[in-house]
Enzyme design. Sequence first.
Site, short mmCIF file in Angstrom:
data_model
loop_
_atom_site.label_atom_id
_atom_site.label_comp_id
_atom_site.label_asym_id
_atom_site.label_seq_id
_atom_site.Cartn_x
_atom_site.Cartn_y
_atom_site.Cartn_z
N LYS A 44 -2.08 21.57 -24.47
CA LYS A 44 -3.26 21.45 -24.71
C LYS A 44 -3.64 20.33 -25.24
O LYS A 44 -5.01 19.47 -25.23
CB LYS A 44 -3.91 22.67 -25.31
CG LYS A 44 -3.46 22.93 -26.88
CD LYS A 44 -4.08 24.09 -27.21
CE LYS A 44 -3.64 24.48 -28.50
NZ LYS A 44 -4.07 25.69 -29.03
N LYS A 93 17.17 2.05 0.81
CA LYS A 93 16.41 3.20 0.63
C LYS A 93 15.33 3.45 1.38
O LYS A 93 14.77 2.33 1.68
CB LYS A 93 16.14 3.39 -0.84
CG LYS A 93 15.03 2.67 -1.55
CD LYS A 93 14.23 3.05 -2.91
CE LYS A 93 12.83 2.40 -3.15
NZ LYS A 93 12.09 3.01 -2.18
N ASP A 135 11.30 3.90 2.31
CA ASP A 135 10.20 3.86 1.74
C ASP A 135 9.66 5.14 1.12
O ASP A 135 9.70 6.13 1.90
CB ASP A 135 9.04 3.29 2.45
CG ASP A 135 7.91 2.74 1.68
OD1 ASP A 135 7.40 3.09 0.63
OD2 ASP A 135 7.39 1.57 2.29
N GLY A 176 8.00 -6.63 -6.72
CA GLY A 176 8.12 -8.23 -6.84
C GLY A 176 9.38 -8.92 -7.29
O GLY A 176 9.01 -10.10 -7.62
N GLY A 213 10.14 -7.27 -0.33
CA GLY A 213 9.69 -8.45 0.22
C GLY A 213 10.61 -9.52 0.04
O GLY A 213 10.92 -10.66 0.96
#
Length: 414
Positions: free
Chosen positions: A99, A174, A176, A338, A361
Amino acid sequence: MSGIIATYLIHDDSHNLEKKAEQIALGLTIGSWTHLPHLLQEQLKQHKGNVLHVEELAEHEHTNSYLRKKVKRGIIKIEYPLLNFSPDLPAILTTTFGKLSLDGEVKLIDLTFSDELKKHFPGPKFGIDGIRNLLQVHDRPLLMSIFKGMIGRNIGYLKTQLRDQAIGGVDIVKDDEILFENALTPLTNRIVSGKEVLQSVYETYGHKTLYAVNVTGRTFDLKENAKRAVQAGADILLFNVFAYGLDVLQSLAEDDEIPVPIMAHPAVSGAYSASKLYGISSPLLLGKLLRYAGADFSLFPSPYGSVALEKEEALAISKYLTEDDVFFKKSFSVPSAGIHPGFVPFIIRDFGKDVVINAGGGIHGHPNGAQGGGKAFRTAIDATLQNKPLHEVDDINLHSALQIWGNPSHEVKL
């Protein structure tokens, strides 16, 4: 200590940190104290949360502006007795931050487990040494790449991508995290076809690559899906831990019929950890708790790329994953997002050799395709380990990568 110590960052507009700490310690354990009869106090004493430390921090104007009020900032530590909770992560998190998480102005920074409590958690099955043994790679960082653009594509497309990445010298490929069970690339078909490709590359080029397949589905189907993957020959399981829960990861890691490494993806974790003022810290969530629950790899945003964490946070995650602990094997740090070859010297300088360099990429966007991208990274890794500046390396694939993405490591000293 027989229980657990929670460390919090708190923001208090009453400007009484000691009182706030005591309220938390009581509120998450016995509820009240001063108005209890002495006999009842004696009975409940062993269940009471105990404030161990209160430290005032400097005032932070940005925090006051965000909260629209002036607050006192502080670090507090509270010990919760083991008697109060069962030795599992749902009980621990509910006890220490249940909580309290609704407060909106408290951040759970760390949890310190007693040795007795640590015994209830599996840790990584393989760990860094076990993964290195699978690949027979012991002297350098590992290189990982990601399937790109697989949604709507068939097995043939997957095989082509996988082959190119493996020939490029990638150690692990791996799925996605958004590739789920589908008619075009079903789980077991991906595994069987992938193993055929990787075996062919190994026989031709002598390079071994492992495939991390995404295990998905409804929570109560996960174990069966994971076992199907293992039976089909899966090398590694990729798992979106925070879409399911840490306890689900632990359940998979503890199952003897799932004897493969588990790679934890951080998807959804930002909902818990992104704020500096509330939630759960990234080092605790993506470092310590993932390792305790059984992740052999932990992916997290790097300090360099497109979805960057602050460097201090990223290094703290890695510290929790790799520090010596007699109860747990070490987990691989996988700073991600990146990443291109120009960042390799930074990664090795900051994370050492026991790291997985993960690129998407930065491999697929290479002008010579994924083969060229993989080779550029491998050359950058080798050059960095030899203390050779990347711009001095005579390699067409690396040169092309540096031309496209730049060489921010030009002045890096290892």
